[in-house]
Scaffold this motif. Structure first.
Motif, PDB file in Angstrom:
ATOM      1  N   ASN A  57      -9.949 -15.200  -2.663  1.00 26.32           N
ATOM      2  CA  ASN A  57     -10.043 -15.493  -1.240  1.00 26.32           C
ATOM      3  C   ASN A  57      -8.687 -15.963  -0.695  1.00 26.32           C
ATOM      4  O   ASN A  57      -7.966 -16.691  -1.354  1.00 26.32           O
ATOM      5  CB  ASN A  57     -11.105 -16.594  -1.063  1.00 26.32           C
ATOM      6  CG  ASN A  57     -11.528 -16.798   0.372  1.00 26.32           C
ATOM      7  OD1 ASN A  57     -10.733 -16.718   1.284  1.00 26.32           O
ATOM      8  ND2 ASN A  57     -12.813 -17.076   0.557  1.00 26.32           N
TER       9      ASN A  57
ATOM     10  N   GLN B   4      -9.975 -12.752   7.635  1.00 29.06           N
ATOM     11  CA  GLN B   4     -10.273 -13.038   6.242  1.00 29.06           C
ATOM     12  C   GLN B   4      -9.584 -12.064   5.288  1.00 29.06           C
ATOM     13  O   GLN B   4      -9.495 -10.858   5.543  1.00 29.06           O
ATOM     14  CB  GLN B   4     -11.799 -12.980   6.026  1.00 29.06           C
ATOM     15  CG  GLN B   4     -12.262 -13.100   4.593  1.00 29.06           C
ATOM     16  CD  GLN B   4     -12.166 -14.507   4.047  1.00 29.06           C
ATOM     17  OE1 GLN B   4     -11.158 -15.177   4.190  1.00 29.06           O
ATOM     18  NE2 GLN B   4     -13.231 -14.956   3.404  1.00 29.06           N
TER      19      GLN B   4
ATOM     20  N   HIS C 116      -6.213 -20.583  -1.128  1.00 28.32           N
ATOM     21  CA  HIS C 116      -7.623 -20.844  -1.390  1.00 28.32           C
ATOM     22  C   HIS C 116      -7.860 -20.963  -2.900  1.00 28.32           C
ATOM     23  O   HIS C 116      -8.933 -20.674  -3.405  1.00 28.32           O
ATOM     24  CB  HIS C 116      -8.479 -19.719  -0.796  1.00 28.32           C
ATOM     25  CG  HIS C 116      -9.899 -20.096  -0.511  1.00 28.32           C
ATOM     26  ND1 HIS C 116     -10.886 -20.104  -1.480  1.00 28.32           N
ATOM     27  CD2 HIS C 116     -10.507 -20.472   0.650  1.00 28.32           C
ATOM     28  CE1 HIS C 116     -12.039 -20.456  -0.939  1.00 28.32           C
ATOM     29  NE2 HIS C 116     -11.843 -20.685   0.355  1.00 28.32           N
TER      30      HIS C 116
ATOM     31  N   GLN D 295     -17.563 -15.385  -2.062  1.00 26.32           N
ATOM     32  CA  GLN D 295     -16.356 -15.979  -1.502  1.00 26.32           C
ATOM     33  C   GLN D 295     -15.375 -16.458  -2.574  1.00 26.32           C
ATOM     34  O   GLN D 295     -14.239 -16.823  -2.259  1.00 26.32           O
ATOM     35  CB  GLN D 295     -16.731 -17.141  -0.581  1.00 26.32           C
ATOM     36  CG  GLN D 295     -17.449 -16.729   0.684  1.00 26.32           C
ATOM     37  CD  GLN D 295     -16.572 -15.917   1.622  1.00 26.32           C
ATOM     38  OE1 GLN D 295     -15.518 -16.369   2.054  1.00 26.32           O
ATOM     39  NE2 GLN D 295     -17.006 -14.701   1.949  1.00 26.32           N
TER      40      GLN D 295
ATOM     41  N   GLY E   8     -17.901 -12.929   6.713  1.00 25.91           N
ATOM     42  CA  GLY E   8     -16.919 -13.614   5.874  1.00 25.91           C
ATOM     43  C   GLY E   8     -16.236 -12.665   4.911  1.00 25.91           C
ATOM     44  O   GLY E   8     -15.505 -13.095   4.028  1.00 25.91           O
TER      45      GLY E   8
ATOM     46  N   GLN F 266      -3.142 -18.445   3.660  1.00 28.68           N
ATOM     47  CA  GLN F 266      -3.994 -19.485   3.086  1.00 28.68           C
ATOM     48  C   GLN F 266      -3.908 -19.573   1.567  1.00 28.68           C
ATOM     49  O   GLN F 266      -3.957 -18.566   0.860  1.00 28.68           O
ATOM     50  CB  GLN F 266      -5.451 -19.227   3.483  1.00 28.68           C
ATOM     51  CG  GLN F 266      -6.423 -20.312   3.035  1.00 28.68           C
ATOM     52  CD  GLN F 266      -7.856 -19.953   3.404  1.00 28.68           C
ATOM     53  OE1 GLN F 266      -8.235 -18.789   3.411  1.00 28.68           O
ATOM     54  NE2 GLN F 266      -8.658 -20.963   3.703  1.00 28.68           N
TER      55      GLN F 266
ATOM     56  N   TYR G 251     -13.156 -14.566  10.655  1.00 28.07           N
ATOM     57  CA  TYR G 251     -13.992 -15.358   9.758  1.00 28.07           C
ATOM     58  C   TYR G 251     -15.048 -16.180  10.484  1.00 28.07           C
ATOM     59  O   TYR G 251     -14.756 -16.888  11.445  1.00 28.07           O
ATOM     60  CB  TYR G 251     -13.130 -16.287   8.905  1.00 28.07           C
ATOM     61  CG  TYR G 251     -13.930 -17.044   7.876  1.00 28.07           C
ATOM     62  CD1 TYR G 251     -14.466 -16.393   6.766  1.00 28.07           C
ATOM     63  CD2 TYR G 251     -14.188 -18.399   8.035  1.00 28.07           C
ATOM     64  CE1 TYR G 251     -15.227 -17.084   5.835  1.00 28.07           C
ATOM     65  CE2 TYR G 251     -14.947 -19.096   7.111  1.00 28.07           C
ATOM     66  CZ  TYR G 251     -15.470 -18.433   6.015  1.00 28.07           C
ATOM     67  OH  TYR G 251     -16.237 -19.114   5.099  1.00 28.07           O
ATOM     68  N   LYS G 252     -16.280 -15.990  10.035  1.00 25.27           N
ATOM     69  CA  LYS G 252     -17.470 -16.655  10.572  1.00 25.27           C
ATOM     70  C   LYS G 252     -17.738 -16.301  12.038  1.00 25.27           C
ATOM     71  O   LYS G 252     -18.494 -16.974  12.732  1.00 25.27           O
ATOM     72  CB  LYS G 252     -17.371 -18.181  10.421  1.00 25.27           C
ATOM     73  CG  LYS G 252     -17.576 -18.725   8.998  1.00 25.27           C
ATOM     74  CD  LYS G 252     -19.026 -18.690   8.573  1.00 25.27           C
ATOM     75  CE  LYS G 252     -19.263 -19.348   7.212  1.00 25.27           C
ATOM     76  NZ  LYS G 252     -19.443 -20.795   7.288  1.00 25.27           N
TER      77      LYS G 252
ATOM     78  N   THR H 162     -11.277 -21.064  13.892  1.00 24.23           N
ATOM     79  CA  THR H 162     -12.039 -20.748  12.679  1.00 24.23           C
ATOM     80  C   THR H 162     -12.589 -22.036  12.091  1.00 24.23           C
ATOM     81  O   THR H 162     -11.847 -22.981  11.830  1.00 24.23           O
ATOM     82  CB  THR H 162     -11.123 -20.051  11.650  1.00 24.23           C
ATOM     83  OG1 THR H 162     -10.738 -18.789  12.181  1.00 24.23           O
ATOM     84  CG2 THR H 162     -11.847 -19.848  10.335  1.00 24.23           C
ATOM     85  N   GLU H 163     -13.885 -22.058  11.895  1.00 26.76           N
ATOM     86  CA  GLU H 163     -14.552 -23.239  11.339  1.00 26.76           C
ATOM     87  C   GLU H 163     -15.388 -22.827  10.130  1.00 26.76           C
ATOM     88  O   GLU H 163     -16.119 -21.841  10.185  1.00 26.76           O
ATOM     89  CB  GLU H 163     -15.466 -23.893  12.387  1.00 26.76           C
ATOM     90  CG  GLU H 163     -14.785 -24.283  13.692  1.00 26.76           C
ATOM     91  CD  GLU H 163     -13.812 -25.435  13.538  1.00 26.76           C
ATOM     92  OE1 GLU H 163     -13.947 -26.211  12.554  1.00 26.76           O
ATOM     93  OE2 GLU H 163     -12.924 -25.565  14.398  1.00 26.76           O
ATOM     94  N   TRP H 164     -15.272 -23.556   9.059  1.00 28.70           N
ATOM     95  CA  TRP H 164     -16.128 -23.321   7.891  1.00 28.70           C
ATOM     96  C   TRP H 164     -17.543 -23.828   8.168  1.00 28.70           C
ATOM     97  O   TRP H 164     -18.537 -23.190   7.866  1.00 28.70           O
ATOM     98  CB  TRP H 164     -15.535 -24.004   6.648  1.00 28.70           C
ATOM     99  CG  TRP H 164     -16.350 -23.784   5.396  1.00 28.70           C
ATOM    100  CD1 TRP H 164     -16.919 -22.620   4.994  1.00 28.70           C
ATOM    101  CD2 TRP H 164     -16.685 -24.763   4.415  1.00 28.70           C
ATOM    102  NE1 TRP H 164     -17.591 -22.793   3.796  1.00 28.70           N
ATOM    103  CE2 TRP H 164     -17.465 -24.105   3.425  1.00 28.70           C
ATOM    104  CE3 TRP H 164     -16.387 -26.123   4.260  1.00 28.70           C
ATOM    105  CZ2 TRP H 164     -17.964 -24.776   2.296  1.00 28.70           C
ATOM    106  CZ3 TRP H 164     -16.870 -26.771   3.129  1.00 28.70           C
ATOM    107  CH2 TRP H 164     -17.645 -26.109   2.177  1.00 28.70           C
TER     108      TRP H 164
END
Length: 257
Positions: free
Chosen positions: A133, A145, A243, A129, A158, A241, A164-165, A222-224
């Motif tokens: 990113n 993503q 990142h 990751q 991911g 994003q 994502y996720k 979307t949750e990490w």
């Protein structure tokens, strides 16, 4: 009396059919006399006529909203407030680490989005990751993503072009770092009845010309950490994003559906 009444009804039905028989026969005969092209016309629908959309090569369609054409970031703002502070150069915009995500000033619901992105060649030891990113967030909640997934092992939900996720891409269509990648995404926004989810969101993702998400259901935000969830909202901006990686973008446009 009941038997007599039933008999009368039967006689009436037979009489009606007898009266209609010549008409039905005439219709059938007329149908048989029609030329093939006349029969074909019966299933032709002439209205409404679709609007004409020009599609110049390597440019946005004529009915698109151009979000970034390489000249300025006037369509964008910082999520922290104020102007978008990412770096402009040539026809690209590049993440300026630490300045935060940027988002469109305009809000959207259902859209077709085109965005091109490029990850720089990774520094030594940068894997998973950490391999340059970023992400494209629809309605500031649902992420597709952006990641250098060329010969780069990470959790598949991911990697580049994943929801994502949530949803793993059908294939890995990532080009080598330093080359431009293209996403064409059809996003159908979730709908709500009051605070209750009425219909979930859906997304189709085409990565470098290859379908990698085929009308998949978005499970929620979307949750990490933790499970995705839905919370009622309306149309909202698109985010890119920050990142802390130098990912570049160009040629961003969308069509409202």
């Amino acid at each position: 009396m009941r038997t007599h009444g039933m008999r009368n009804n039967v006689f009436k039905t037979i009489a009606t059919v007898a009266l209609l028989a010549p008409t039905l026969s005439a219709c059938a005969a007329t149908e048989e006399k029609l030329e093939p092209w006349q029969q074909a016309q019966k299933t032709e629908v002439w209205e409404p006529v679709p609007a004409v959309v020009a599609t110049p090569v390597n440019k946005a369609p004529s009915d698109a909203i151009v979000l970034f054409d390489g000249t300025d970031l006037s369509a964008w703002e910082s999520v922290k407030g104020g102007a978008a502070a990412w770096t402009l150069g040539g026809d690209t915009v590049t993440v300026k680490p630490g300045t935060g995500n940027i988002r469109t000033k305009q809000s959207f619901c259902d859209v077709q989005l085109h965005v091109e992105w490029r990850a720089p060649k990774p520094e030594e030891g940068m894997d998973g990751q950490l391999r340059n990113n970023s992400g494209v967030f629809f309605q500031e909640r649902y992420e597709i993503q952006v990641l250098d997934s060329y010969d780069n092992k990470t959790y598949p939900n991911g990697q580049a072009a994943s929801v994502y996720k949530q949803t793993i891409p059908l294939v890995n269509a990532t080009r080598p770092p330093g080359e431009w990648q293209a996403y064409d995404i059809i996003f159908t926004a979730p709908t709500f009845s009051g605070e209750k989810l009425k219909t979930p969101g859906y997304v189709t993702v085409i990565h470098n010309g290859v379908v990698v998400q085929n009308h998949v259901e978005i499970q929620g935000t979307t949750e990490w950490i933790g499970a995705p969830k839905y919370q009622a909202h309306g149309c909202a901006p698109i985010q890119l994003q920050d990142h802390d990686n130098l990912v570049s973008f160009r040629n961003i446009w969308l069509r409202e559906l």
